[in-house]
Design a protein around this motif. Structure first.
Motif, PDB file in Angstrom:
ATOM      1  N   LEU A 198       0.832  -1.200   0.000  1.00 16.90           N
ATOM      2  CA  LEU A 198       0.000   0.000   0.000  1.00 16.90           C
ATOM      3  C   LEU A 198       0.873   1.259   0.000  1.00 16.90           C
ATOM      4  CD1 LEU A 198      -2.822  -1.081   2.469  1.00 16.90           C
ATOM      5  CD2 LEU A 198      -3.054  -0.677   0.014  1.00 16.90           C
ATOM      6  N   PHE A 199       1.986   1.194   0.715  1.00 14.59           N
ATOM      7  CA  PHE A 199       2.934   2.309   0.661  1.00 14.59           C
ATOM      8  C   PHE A 199       3.498   2.462  -0.748  1.00 14.59           C
ATOM      9  CE2 PHE A 199       7.513   3.180   0.444  1.00 14.59           C
ATOM     10  CZ  PHE A 199       7.498   4.535   0.724  1.00 14.59           C
ATOM     11  N   LEU A 200       3.917   1.351  -1.348  1.00 11.43           N
ATOM     12  CA  LEU A 200       4.499   1.406  -2.690  1.00 11.43           C
ATOM     13  C   LEU A 200       3.498   1.895  -3.730  1.00 11.43           C
ATOM     14  CD1 LEU A 200       6.575  -1.914  -2.684  1.00 11.43           C
ATOM     15  CD2 LEU A 200       7.461   0.431  -2.627  1.00 11.43           C
ATOM     16  N   ASP A 201       2.226   1.645  -3.487  1.00 14.74           N
ATOM     17  CA  ASP A 201       1.184   2.081  -4.417  1.00 14.74           C
ATOM     18  C   ASP A 201       0.812   3.555  -4.244  1.00 14.74           C
ATOM     19  OD1 ASP A 201       1.075  -0.474  -5.451  1.00 14.74           O
ATOM     20  OD2 ASP A 201      -0.664  -1.080  -4.254  1.00 14.74           O
ATOM     21  N   ASP A 202       1.284   4.162  -3.175  1.00 12.69           N
ATOM     22  CA  ASP A 202       0.934   5.547  -2.865  1.00 12.69           C
ATOM     23  C   ASP A 202       1.914   6.494  -3.564  1.00 12.69           C
ATOM     24  OD1 ASP A 202       0.320   8.007  -1.803  1.00 12.69           O
ATOM     25  OD2 ASP A 202       0.026   7.251   0.233  1.00 12.69           O
ATOM     26  N   GLU A 203       1.552   6.953  -4.740  1.00 10.04           N
ATOM     27  CA  GLU A 203       2.434   7.807  -5.528  1.00 10.04           C
ATOM     28  C   GLU A 203       2.686   9.158  -4.859  1.00 10.04           C
ATOM     29  OE1 GLU A 203       4.083   6.799  -8.066  1.00 10.04           O
ATOM     30  OE2 GLU A 203       3.098   4.835  -8.113  1.00 10.04           O
ATOM     31  N   ASN A 204       1.747   9.625  -4.051  1.00 13.45           N
ATOM     32  CA  ASN A 204       1.898  10.937  -3.416  1.00 13.45           C
ATOM     33  C   ASN A 204       3.018  10.939  -2.379  1.00 13.45           C
ATOM     34  OD1 ASN A 204      -0.268  12.324  -4.782  1.00 13.45           O
ATOM     35  ND2 ASN A 204      -1.680  11.075  -3.590  1.00 13.45           N
ATOM     36  N   ILE A 205       3.014   9.955  -1.494  1.00 12.29           N
ATOM     37  CA  ILE A 205       4.047   9.913  -0.456  1.00 12.29           C
ATOM     38  C   ILE A 205       5.405   9.577  -1.056  1.00 12.29           C
ATOM     39  CG2 ILE A 205       3.777   7.480   0.213  1.00 12.29           C
ATOM     40  CD1 ILE A 205       4.291  10.456   2.609  1.00 12.29           C
ATOM     41  N   LYS A 206       5.417   8.819  -2.136  1.00  9.58           N
ATOM     42  CA  LYS A 206       6.678   8.458  -2.788  1.00  9.58           C
ATOM     43  C   LYS A 206       7.385   9.677  -3.374  1.00  9.58           C
ATOM     44  CE  LYS A 206       6.501   4.882  -5.561  1.00  9.58           C
ATOM     45  NZ  LYS A 206       5.919   3.942  -6.548  1.00  9.58           N
ATOM     46  N   ASN A 207       6.652  10.737  -3.616  1.00  8.71           N
ATOM     47  CA  ASN A 207       7.264  11.948  -4.168  1.00  8.71           C
ATOM     48  C   ASN A 207       8.271  12.601  -3.218  1.00  8.71           C
ATOM     49  OD1 ASN A 207       5.851  11.878  -6.611  1.00  8.71           O
ATOM     50  ND2 ASN A 207       4.100  12.977  -5.754  1.00  8.71           N
ATOM     51  N   PHE A 208       8.227  12.213  -1.939  1.00 14.29           N
ATOM     52  CA  PHE A 208       9.121  12.811  -0.952  1.00 14.29           C
ATOM     53  C   PHE A 208      10.445  12.061  -0.816  1.00 14.29           C
ATOM     54  CE2 PHE A 208       4.856  14.101   0.513  1.00 14.29           C
ATOM     55  CZ  PHE A 208       5.043  15.474   0.602  1.00 14.29           C
ATOM     56  N   PHE A 209      10.581  10.914  -1.494  1.00  8.37           N
ATOM     57  CA  PHE A 209      11.751  10.063  -1.273  1.00  8.37           C
ATOM     58  C   PHE A 209      12.372   9.614  -2.592  1.00  8.37           C
ATOM     59  CE2 PHE A 209       8.799   9.482   2.275  1.00  8.37           C
ATOM     60  CZ  PHE A 209       9.620   9.819   3.356  1.00  8.37           C
ATOM     61  N   ASN A 210      13.681   9.306  -2.546  1.00  2.00           N
ATOM     62  CA  ASN A 210      14.335   8.749  -3.728  1.00  2.00           C
ATOM     63  C   ASN A 210      14.143   7.233  -3.755  1.00  2.00           C
ATOM     64  OD1 ASN A 210      16.386   7.473  -2.110  1.00  2.00           O
ATOM     65  ND2 ASN A 210      17.543   9.391  -2.066  1.00  2.00           N
ATOM     66  N   ALA A 211      14.616   6.591  -4.813  1.00  2.00           N
ATOM     67  CA  ALA A 211      14.383   5.157  -5.014  1.00  2.00           C
ATOM     68  C   ALA A 211      14.958   4.320  -3.876  1.00  2.00           C
ATOM     69  CB  ALA A 211      14.972   4.712  -6.352  1.00  2.00           C
ATOM     70  N   GLU A 212      16.151   4.670  -3.411  1.00  2.00           N
ATOM     71  CA  GLU A 212      16.774   3.905  -2.319  1.00  2.00           C
ATOM     72  C   GLU A 212      15.978   4.029  -1.027  1.00  2.00           C
ATOM     73  OE1 GLU A 212      21.023   3.626   0.147  1.00  2.00           O
ATOM     74  OE2 GLU A 212      20.750   5.104  -1.459  1.00  2.00           O
ATOM     75  N   GLU A 213      15.510   5.229  -0.746  1.00  2.00           N
ATOM     76  CA  GLU A 213      14.719   5.451   0.473  1.00  2.00           C
ATOM     77  C   GLU A 213      13.381   4.735   0.401  1.00  2.00           C
ATOM     78  OE1 GLU A 213      16.399   9.913   1.648  1.00  2.00           O
ATOM     79  OE2 GLU A 213      14.732   9.691   0.222  1.00  2.00           O
ATOM     80  N   ILE A 214      12.782   4.700  -0.775  1.00  2.00           N
ATOM     81  CA  ILE A 214      11.512   3.989  -0.958  1.00  2.00           C
ATOM     82  C   ILE A 214      11.684   2.500  -0.657  1.00  2.00           C
ATOM     83  CG2 ILE A 214       9.847   3.224  -2.706  1.00  2.00           C
ATOM     84  CD1 ILE A 214      10.163   6.049  -3.958  1.00  2.00           C
ATOM     85  N   GLN A 215      12.788   1.926  -1.121  1.00  2.00           N
ATOM     86  CA  GLN A 215      13.045   0.515  -0.845  1.00  2.00           C
ATOM     87  C   GLN A 215      13.261   0.283   0.648  1.00  2.00           C
ATOM     88  OE1 GLN A 215      16.206  -1.277  -3.118  1.00  2.00           O
ATOM     89  NE2 GLN A 215      16.136  -3.195  -1.972  1.00  2.00           N
TER      90      GLN A 215
END
Length: 224
Positions: free
Chosen positions: A80-97
């Motif tokens: 659900l976090f990975l599907d949330d495009e809005n919150i992902k805008n605050f982090f880079n790819a490494e941080e998202i992982q």
């Protein structure tokens, strides 16, 4: 707590509100706020050098998938976090992982190690520090789990005793990476109670009487 105010605003308006569906069993909004608070207490207590935005988001999302799938809610919450495009805008790819892995890892146990310091912190923050609160959480959780099989409160209390014994008893599976004094005091009190099964049942029974309306609501929900 030094968290980007835009992140806290988004979480408060779009994520924390969803926890109203997790009212029973200790996975609701109050629990999430407690885990956020405890995460930063642990950071301060152990002087940990980490990204506060990441910690906040992991703690905020860690149980969001509980209502959808209690048994696999760790991986569901991560997705659900990975599907949330809005919150992902605050982090880079490494941080998202890192965040997605740490959300899964909040259920670290003796058999499973958290993959980063972020998973270790939130896993530790997810450990209860109030025996009374844990007893109620366990009682409501086991009521929800067993309501379709039994209407006997003694059966539910027995299930609660077995679960808490396996988790917090001697050689229990609960993993605590940062055992501060709050947790040490809690664990001592809980283990003393678990060593006296009769007293445990008595306390759970008293709680069930105080929270009869909540228990009845769970039965109505499950049996509807």
């Amino acid at each position: 707590m030094k968290v980007n105010p835009k992140i806290t605003k988004y979480i408060e308006e779009n994520i924390l509100t969803k926890y109203s569906k997790n009212n029973y069993g200790g996975h609701g909004k109050d629990h999430i706020l407690e885990v956020i608070k405890r995460s930063f207490e642990i950071i301060d207590e152990f002087n940990l050098d980490v990204n506060h935005d990441i910690i906040y988001v992991v703690a905020a999302y860690h149980d969001i998938g509980y209502q959808e799938n209690p048994d696999e809610h760790e991986s569901v919450s991560s997705q659900l976090f990975l599907d949330d495009e809005n919150i992902k805008n605050f982090f880079n790819a490494e941080e998202i992982q890192i965040i997605s892995e740490a959300i899964v890892d909040h259920r670290a146990s003796l058999e499973y190690e958290a993959r980063s310091i972020y998973g270790k912190i939130v896993s530790s923050a997810d450990r209860e520090t109030s025996v009374e609160r844990m007893l109620l959480r366990s009682l409501l959780y086991q009521t929800e789990r067993h309501a379709s099989k039994t209407t006997t409160i003694n059966d539910i209390i027995e299930a609660s005793y077995k679960k808490l014994s396996s988790k917090f008893g001697k050689n229990g599976y609960a993993k605590m990476y940062y055992p501060d004094q709050k947790y040490k005091d809690y664990l001592t009190e809980m283990q003393e109670l678990l060593n006296n099964k009769e007293k445990f049942h008595e306390r759970e029974l008293n709680l069930s009487q105080k929270h009869q309306k909540e228990i009845d609501a769970i039965f109505q929900k499950v049996l509807a």
